[in-house]
Scaffold this active site. Sequence first.
Site, PDB file in Angstrom:
ATOM      1  N   ASN A   1       0.950  -1.224   0.163  1.00 20.63           N
ATOM      2  CA  ASN A   1      -0.150  -0.125  -0.094  1.00 20.63           C
ATOM      3  C   ASN A   1       1.109   1.139   0.082  1.00 20.63           C
ATOM      4  OD1 ASN A   1      -1.867   2.129   0.455  1.00 20.63           O
ATOM      5  ND2 ASN A   1      -2.301   1.461   2.669  1.00 20.63           N
ATOM      6  N   TRP A   2       1.079   1.879  -1.048  1.00 15.09           N
ATOM      7  CA  TRP A   2       2.029   3.066  -1.237  1.00 15.09           C
ATOM      8  C   TRP A   2       1.392   4.278  -0.677  1.00 15.09           C
ATOM      9  CZ3 TRP A   2       3.760   2.330  -7.069  1.00 15.09           C
ATOM     10  CH2 TRP A   2       4.673   0.954  -7.137  1.00 15.09           C
ATOM     11  N   LYS A   3      -0.093   4.357  -0.208  1.00 13.20           N
ATOM     12  CA  LYS A   3      -0.842   5.458   0.187  1.00 13.20           C
ATOM     13  C   LYS A   3      -0.517   6.755  -0.849  1.00 13.20           C
ATOM     14  CE  LYS A   3       0.224   3.229   4.603  1.00 13.20           C
ATOM     15  NZ  LYS A   3      -0.038   3.634   6.152  1.00 13.20           N
TER      16      LYS A   3
ATOM     17  N   HIS B   1      -9.310   0.507   4.788  1.00 15.11           N
ATOM     18  CA  HIS B   1      -8.223   0.908   5.474  1.00 15.11           C
ATOM     19  C   HIS B   1      -8.515   1.669   6.713  1.00 15.11           C
ATOM     20  CE1 HIS B   1      -4.209   2.255   5.961  1.00 15.11           C
ATOM     21  NE2 HIS B   1      -3.718   1.304   5.816  1.00 15.11           N
TER      22      HIS B   1
ATOM     23  N   GLU C   1      -6.822   4.342   7.602  1.00 13.57           N
ATOM     24  CA  GLU C   1      -6.830   5.841   7.237  1.00 13.57           C
ATOM     25  C   GLU C   1      -7.910   6.406   6.691  1.00 13.57           C
ATOM     26  OE1 GLU C   1      -3.068   5.447   5.280  1.00 13.57           O
ATOM     27  OE2 GLU C   1      -2.156   4.723   7.168  1.00 13.57           O
TER      28      GLU C   1
ATOM     29  N   GLU D   1      -5.420  -5.279  10.686  1.00 10.09           N
ATOM     30  CA  GLU D   1      -4.376  -4.191  10.961  1.00 10.09           C
ATOM     31  C   GLU D   1      -4.787  -3.315  12.220  1.00 10.09           C
ATOM     32  OE1 GLU D   1      -2.434  -2.653   7.034  1.00 10.09           O
ATOM     33  OE2 GLU D   1      -4.385  -1.978   6.884  1.00 10.09           O
TER      34      GLU D   1
ATOM     35  N   GLY E   1       2.032   2.300  10.842  1.00  8.63           N
ATOM     36  CA  GLY E   1       3.003   3.380  10.413  1.00  8.63           C
ATOM     37  C   GLY E   1       3.635   3.793  11.904  1.00  8.63           C
TER      38      GLY E   1
ATOM     39  N   SER F   1       3.406  -2.177  10.394  1.00  4.96           N
ATOM     40  CA  SER F   1       4.756  -2.034  10.747  1.00  4.96           C
ATOM     41  C   SER F   1       5.419  -3.310  10.313  1.00  4.96           C
ATOM     42  CB  SER F   1       5.085  -1.599  11.914  1.00  4.96           C
ATOM     43  OG  SER F   1       4.359  -0.010  12.251  1.00  4.96           O
TER      44      SER F   1
ATOM     45  N   GLY G   1       2.632  -1.149   4.258  1.00  2.00           N
ATOM     46  CA  GLY G   1       2.787   0.215   3.992  1.00  2.00           C
ATOM     47  C   GLY G   1       4.049   0.675   3.911  1.00  2.00           C
ATOM     48  N   GLY G   2       4.794   1.352   4.777  1.00  2.00           N
ATOM     49  CA  GLY G   2       6.026   1.973   4.537  1.00  2.00           C
ATOM     50  C   GLY G   2       6.809   1.375   4.016  1.00  2.00           C
TER      51      GLY G   2
HETATM   52  C1  PEP Z   1      -0.848  -0.078   5.874  1.00  2.00           C
HETATM   53  O1  PEP Z   1      -0.988   1.028   5.295  1.00  2.00           O
HETATM   54  O2  PEP Z   1      -1.695  -0.786   5.673  1.00  2.00           O
HETATM   55  C2  PEP Z   1       0.257  -0.325   6.797  1.00  2.00           C
HETATM   56  C3  PEP Z   1       0.169  -1.528   7.274  1.00  2.00           C
HETATM   57  O3  PEP Z   1       1.197   0.624   6.965  1.00  2.00           O
HETATM   58  P1  PEP Z   1       2.759   0.113   7.713  1.00  2.00           P
HETATM   59  O4  PEP Z   1       3.196  -0.841   7.113  1.00  2.00           O
HETATM   60  O5  PEP Z   1       3.304   1.707   7.547  1.00  2.00           O
HETATM   61  O6  PEP Z   1       2.329   0.354   9.283  1.00  2.00           O
END
Ligand code: PEP
Length: 260
Positions: free
Chosen positions: A11-13, A99, A101, A171, A177, A217, A238-239
Site C-alpha cells: 500500500n503506497w498510500k 483501510h 486511514e 491491521e 505506520g 509495521s 505500508g511504509g
Molecule cells: C498499511 O498502510 O496498511 C500499513 C500496514 O502501513 P505500515 O506497514 O506502514 O504500518
Amino acid sequence: MPSRRPLVGGNWKMNTSRAEAQDLAGAVITQLEPSILQACDVTLFPPFPWLTAVAEATCSSPIGIGGQDVSDQSQGAFTGQTSAAMLIDAGCSTTLVGHSERRHGLGESNAILNAKLRQAISAGLEVMYCVGETLSERESGQSEDVVAMQVKEGLDGVPAGDLDRISIAYEPVWAIGTGRTAAAEDAQAMHCRIRADLENQYDARSAKGVRIVYGGSVKPSNAESIFAQPDVDGGLIGGASLDAEGFVEIIRAAASMSAS
Ligand code: PEP
C-alpha cells in the site's frame, strides 16, 4: 500450513511521483524471482493517478494492481470518487476497502464499507477488507468485539460464493505506520478469532479458504515470525513497500511459508 496461497499487498498510500511509481514497480519485478511469484500472490496499491502507469509496468508479470479505495456508487455525480468499473478499466483486479486511514481518518462506517465492498464485488473486483482496533479499544479490552463487528457488518449480505474474492487484512490501528507491531501470537489469536467468526457467519469450509493477512509495521526483520503463524496468510505492507529491496524480502518470507 493450510492450503491457502500467501498474499502480500504493497500500500503506497499518497506517496511517489509518477516516475517513482514506475521505477518502484519495475524494481520489484526485476528483483522478484519467478519461483517466488509462483508461490505467492502480490498486489501493488499505487495512488489512483499512477494506476495506469503501474499497470503498464507490471502487465507482463503476475503482479496485480489494486485501488486504495473504491466508491460505493457505480457512476454519476460523485465528485472525486472512483468507481469499481474505472478501477478495472485502469488495470486493477483488486481494491482495498476500509483501510484505517479511511475508517478513522475520514470516518467511514461499517455500513458504508459494506456498500463499497458489495459494489466492488458485483463489478468483478477482488477486495482486501481491512479491519482493526484502535489503541484505546485494545486497552479497554474491546479488540475482539470491535473486529468481530467490523467483519460481521462489513460482510453483511455477501454470499458464501463470493468469499473466494475477499481477503481480510487485520491491521491494528496502533501498529500502522508507528513502528509498533503486534506480537506474532497476538496476531495469530486475532486471525484465529476472525476465522471462527467467519465460520459462524458462513461455514467451516468457506472460513478455511479466506486469506487473512496482517498489517502494521511489517518489516523484513519481523515478517518471518508473523507469517509463520498458522492463520496469517501474508501481509499488507505500508511504509516498507516503498523500498523495493525490503518489500521483496517480505514477499520472499511469505512465499517461503507456502513451502513449509
Ligand atoms: C498499511 O498502510 O496498511 C500499513 C500496514 O502501513 P505500515 O506497514 O506502514 O504500518
